[in-house]
Design a protein around this motif. Structure first.
Motif, PDB file in Angstrom:
ATOM      1  N   VAL A   1       0.835  -1.200   0.000  1.00 43.54           N
ATOM      2  CA  VAL A   1       0.000   0.000   0.000  1.00 43.54           C
ATOM      3  C   VAL A   1       0.873   1.254   0.000  1.00 43.54           C
ATOM      4  O   VAL A   1       2.040   1.232   0.397  1.00 43.54           O
ATOM      5  N   VAL A   2       0.256   2.334  -0.460  1.00 41.62           N
ATOM      6  CA  VAL A   2       0.878   3.664  -0.397  1.00 41.62           C
ATOM      7  C   VAL A   2       0.024   4.507   0.547  1.00 41.62           C
ATOM      8  O   VAL A   2      -1.142   4.770   0.270  1.00 41.62           O
TER       9      VAL A   2
ATOM     10  N   ARG B   1      -2.401  -0.315  -7.985  1.00 39.33           N
ATOM     11  CA  ARG B   1      -2.079   0.780  -7.052  1.00 39.33           C
ATOM     12  C   ARG B   1      -3.056   0.696  -5.887  1.00 39.33           C
ATOM     13  O   ARG B   1      -4.261   0.529  -6.086  1.00 39.33           O
ATOM     14  N   ASP B   2      -2.524   0.846  -4.681  1.00 39.86           N
ATOM     15  CA  ASP B   2      -3.309   0.609  -3.476  1.00 39.86           C
ATOM     16  C   ASP B   2      -3.028   1.743  -2.488  1.00 39.86           C
ATOM     17  O   ASP B   2      -1.939   1.812  -1.909  1.00 39.86           O
ATOM     18  N   PHE B   3      -4.001   2.643  -2.332  1.00 40.31           N
ATOM     19  CA  PHE B   3      -3.805   3.841  -1.505  1.00 40.31           C
ATOM     20  C   PHE B   3      -4.514   3.698  -0.160  1.00 40.31           C
ATOM     21  O   PHE B   3      -5.542   3.019  -0.051  1.00 40.31           O
ATOM     22  N   LEU B   4      -3.977   4.399   0.834  1.00 41.76           N
ATOM     23  CA  LEU B   4      -4.474   4.284   2.204  1.00 41.76           C
ATOM     24  C   LEU B   4      -4.655   5.676   2.804  1.00 41.76           C
ATOM     25  O   LEU B   4      -3.750   6.517   2.749  1.00 41.76           O
TER      26      LEU B   4
ATOM     27  N   LYS C   1      -2.694   5.331 -16.319  1.00 38.94           N
ATOM     28  CA  LYS C   1      -3.911   4.999 -17.047  1.00 38.94           C
ATOM     29  C   LYS C   1      -4.031   3.487 -17.244  1.00 38.94           C
ATOM     30  O   LYS C   1      -3.050   2.809 -17.558  1.00 38.94           O
ATOM     31  N   ASN C   2      -5.247   2.984 -17.033  1.00 42.41           N
ATOM     32  CA  ASN C   2      -5.631   1.576 -17.155  1.00 42.41           C
ATOM     33  C   ASN C   2      -5.210   0.723 -15.963  1.00 42.41           C
ATOM     34  O   ASN C   2      -5.491  -0.484 -15.944  1.00 42.41           O
ATOM     35  N   ASP C   3      -4.574   1.324 -14.970  1.00 47.39           N
ATOM     36  CA  ASP C   3      -4.299   0.583 -13.736  1.00 47.39           C
ATOM     37  C   ASP C   3      -5.603   0.248 -13.020  1.00 47.39           C
ATOM     38  O   ASP C   3      -6.574   1.021 -13.068  1.00 47.39           O
ATOM     39  N   ARG C   4      -5.615  -0.878 -12.341  1.00 46.82           N
ATOM     40  CA  ARG C   4      -6.667  -1.179 -11.375  1.00 46.82           C
ATOM     41  C   ARG C   4      -6.224  -0.566 -10.053  1.00 46.82           C
ATOM     42  O   ARG C   4      -5.128  -0.850  -9.553  1.00 46.82           O
ATOM     43  N   ALA C   5      -7.060   0.313  -9.496  1.00 41.75           N
ATOM     44  CA  ALA C   5      -6.669   1.060  -8.299  1.00 41.75           C
ATOM     45  C   ALA C   5      -7.641   0.783  -7.166  1.00 41.75           C
ATOM     46  O   ALA C   5      -8.837   0.586  -7.379  1.00 41.75           O
ATOM     47  N   ARG C   6      -7.104   0.799  -5.956  1.00 46.78           N
ATOM     48  CA  ARG C   6      -7.916   0.668  -4.749  1.00 46.78           C
ATOM     49  C   ARG C   6      -7.604   1.832  -3.814  1.00 46.78           C
ATOM     50  O   ARG C   6      -6.446   2.250  -3.687  1.00 46.78           O
ATOM     51  N   VAL C   7      -8.650   2.361  -3.168  1.00 40.08           N
ATOM     52  CA  VAL C   7      -8.479   3.388  -2.147  1.00 40.08           C
ATOM     53  C   VAL C   7      -9.123   2.858  -0.872  1.00 40.08           C
ATOM     54  O   VAL C   7     -10.319   2.566  -0.840  1.00 40.08           O
ATOM     55  N   ARG C   8      -8.326   2.707   0.186  1.00 36.24           N
ATOM     56  CA  ARG C   8      -8.813   2.236   1.486  1.00 36.24           C
ATOM     57  C   ARG C   8      -8.916   3.444   2.415  1.00 36.24           C
ATOM     58  O   ARG C   8      -7.934   4.182   2.579  1.00 36.24           O
ATOM     59  N   VAL C   9     -10.081   3.627   3.032  1.00 35.44           N
ATOM     60  CA  VAL C   9     -10.321   4.812   3.858  1.00 35.44           C
ATOM     61  C   VAL C   9     -10.844   4.377   5.225  1.00 35.44           C
ATOM     62  O   VAL C   9     -11.908   3.760   5.316  1.00 35.44           O
TER      63      VAL C   9
ATOM     64  N   MET D   1     -14.234   1.308   8.085  1.00 34.80           N
ATOM     65  CA  MET D   1     -13.336   1.389   6.936  1.00 34.80           C
ATOM     66  C   MET D   1     -14.098   0.924   5.703  1.00 34.80           C
ATOM     67  O   MET D   1     -14.901  -0.007   5.759  1.00 34.80           O
ATOM     68  N   ARG D   2     -13.871   1.605   4.608  1.00 34.63           N
ATOM     69  CA  ARG D   2     -14.394   1.182   3.321  1.00 34.63           C
ATOM     70  C   ARG D   2     -13.261   1.256   2.297  1.00 34.63           C
ATOM     71  O   ARG D   2     -12.517   2.241   2.259  1.00 34.63           O
ATOM     72  N   ALA D   3     -13.159   0.209   1.486  1.00 40.57           N
ATOM     73  CA  ALA D   3     -12.200   0.213   0.378  1.00 40.57           C
ATOM     74  C   ALA D   3     -12.983   0.097  -0.917  1.00 40.57           C
ATOM     75  O   ALA D   3     -13.910  -0.714  -1.019  1.00 40.57           O
ATOM     76  N   TYR D   4     -12.618   0.924  -1.891  1.00 40.68           N
ATOM     77  CA  TYR D   4     -13.296   0.859  -3.179  1.00 40.68           C
ATOM     78  C   TYR D   4     -12.266   0.738  -4.296  1.00 40.68           C
ATOM     79  O   TYR D   4     -11.100   1.102  -4.125  1.00 40.68           O
ATOM     80  N   GLU D   5     -12.724   0.211  -5.438  1.00 36.85           N
ATOM     81  CA  GLU D   5     -11.821  -0.042  -6.560  1.00 36.85           C
ATOM     82  C   GLU D   5     -12.415   0.477  -7.865  1.00 36.85           C
ATOM     83  O   GLU D   5     -13.638   0.557  -8.020  1.00 36.85           O
ATOM     84  N   PHE D   6     -11.530   0.797  -8.802  1.00 36.53           N
ATOM     85  CA  PHE D   6     -11.945   1.258 -10.120  1.00 36.53           C
ATOM     86  C   PHE D   6     -10.809   1.036 -11.105  1.00 36.53           C
ATOM     87  O   PHE D   6      -9.642   0.885 -10.711  1.00 36.53           O
ATOM     88  N   ASP D   7     -11.158   1.005 -12.368  1.00 38.19           N
ATOM     89  CA  ASP D   7     -10.169   0.940 -13.440  1.00 38.19           C
ATOM     90  C   ASP D   7      -9.907   2.363 -13.926  1.00 38.19           C
ATOM     91  O   ASP D   7     -10.833   3.065 -14.349  1.00 38.19           O
TER      92      ASP D   7
END
Length: 451
Positions: free
Chosen positions: A57-58, A203-206, A249-257, A302-308
């Motif tokens: 994670v970042v 990519r995985d953000f926190l 661009k085109n990465d699968r990304a996750r944001v954990r909050v 906590m909620r984590a969501y993902e998008f392309d």
């Protein structure tokens, strides 16, 4: 983003155990050194060098705590201590945290790992650390006086348990909790799946949501505040001090909050819809998800969501409670919209020549106006973008999606250059007649062609 990680030796012999486990040969190596961070920029992810592979994670404006291996056990060392945290350039807060910062470093491990966490207390009072959402033995849960005795100043306790499920969790003080959490004693805990392919992203953000009440010109939070916080923060940073979320661009990304404030936060991301794929209770099955553009993060949740990331551009991401995207708010300021401020402004300037009447036409001027402020204070509305003042603060950042970024680039790539013809512009031609209604009644829809 930097790699500004230093280390220090914290404690010698004489640890106190906060568990029913006996002293074993695996602990004969002594306490691992404690890593210290004194930089407020986003650090590069800590890529695993052994064991199960995972995408690290970042943590925005944060970092991951290194560990050492000791006979198959991952060992970490947290130090609870007073810290100074730069909340944004020009403002420093005197908080309590872990390993030099608030929030503390992110802990990363893998489902199935046996972990051992040493907690050294350098605060002026006792403390304890609760592992929020993690399944573990009762005596390791970290509630002072219930799970185990308090960790007194100068002492070190050991928490040891197996990670039986993957997901996104938190840790925070559970001793004198009201004071210590108000002072910033919290952090994030990520357990990666033992199957490297399960829920893998590029990519995985926190982000940890937290809040403080710090009077303009001062440094210390008011720990008795219940609702009227004036600084709404991500990882103890406020805009414009929050780093962007940089995605290729085109990465699968996750944001954990995660949310350890005293209220909920509807986090809205522009330019995309997404799916909530994880809560602090576990992963959400694919058939149970639905598309969203705003996700509400409950208190203690906590909620984590993902998008392309298929849409290039600079996209705002922020809490949709409008007061949470402002800094150093004064809650008792009267509304002056529509008031003729010129006459009373002239009278006040006879005794206070520096007086500037504001708010009669709204408050947008504050975004571009420079005025004297108390020391250690950030303007309520601030920040600049490619087209002028952003008039934001608090819980606000930008998702920056670019073509061809290196997989390890997380630094600001520069403002997006919109393709020609895709930027809103001023209209100077004839305007169509604007339709208006002054009726409070519900208007029935008219069929096409009706007058």
């Amino acid at each position: 983003m930097t790699d500004n990680l230093s280390r220090r030796q914290i404690l010698g012999a004489g640890a106190v155990l906060a568990s029913t486990a006996v002293w074993t040969p695996t602990m004969a190596r002594g306490i691992p050194e404690a890593a210290l961070m004194d930089n407020a920029t986003t650090q590069k992810p800590l890529v695993p060098t052994s064991g199960v592979d995972y995408q690290p994670v970042v943590t925005l404006n944060g970092w991951t705590l290194p560990h050492r291996m000791n006979n198959g056990v991952k060992e970490f060392h947290l130090v609870a201590e007073p810290v100074e945290r730069e909340m944004s350039p020009g403002m420093m807060a005197r908080l309590w945290g872990f390993n030099g910062q608030s929030p503390g470093p992110t802990i990363e491990a893998v489902e199935g790992d046996r972990i051992r966490i040493f907690v050294t207390n350098r605060l002026p009072e006792h403390t304890a650390v609760h592992w929020h959402g993690i399944i573990l033995p009762s005596g390791m849960d970290g509630v002072s006086g219930l799970s185990h005795p308090p960790i007194k100043p100068g002492k070190t306790f050991v928490y040891e348990f197996d990670l039986v499920k993957s997901g996104t969790f938190m840790y925070h003080s559970h001793g004198d909790e009201m004071v210590q959490m108000a002072m910033g004693m919290m952090g994030m805990f990520v357990v990666h799946p033992k199957d490297p392919a399960f829920m893998r992203v590029d990519r995985d953000f926190l982000i940890m949501l937290n809040a403080f009440d710090i009077d303009p010109g001062s440094y210390m939070p008011k720990v008795m505040t219940m609702t009227d916080f004036n600084l709404w923060a991500w990882n103890s940073r406020i805009f414009p001090g929050i780093d962007p979320l940089v995605i290729s661009k085109n990465d699968r990304a996750r944001v954990r909050v995660g949310n350890l404030t005293m209220t909920n936060h509807p986090i809205h991301m522009h330019g995309y819809d997404f799916e909530v794929t994880c809560t602090d209770g576990g992963w959400v099955p694919k058939e149970a998800r639905w598309p969203e553009v705003t996700v509400d993060i409950p208190v203690g949740g906590m909620r984590a969501y993902e998008f392309d990331a298929v849409h290039e551009g600079d996209w705002a991401i922020h809490c949709h409670k409008s007061h949470h995207t402002m800094n150093a708010m004064g809650h008792d300021v009267p509304t002056q919209i529509g008031i003729n401020a010129k006459s009373h402004g002239q009278k006040v300037r006879r005794v206070r020549p520096e007086f500037m009447p504001m708010g009669a036409d709204g408050m947008a001027d504050m975004g571009s106006m420079e005025m004297p402020l108390p020391d250690n204070t950030i303007p309520m509305m601030t920040g600049w973008g490619p087209f002028g003042p952003l008039e934001m603060g608090g819980m606000f950042s930008v998702v920056m999606v670019r073509e061809g970024l290196a997989s390890d680039q997380y630094t600001h790539p520069g403002w997006y250059k919109n393709p020609e013809g895709t930027v809103a512009y001023e209209w100077n031609g004839d305007l169509p007649k604007a339709t208006k209604s002054s009726s409070p009644e519900t208007m029935a829809p008219k069929k096409q062609g009706q007058g």
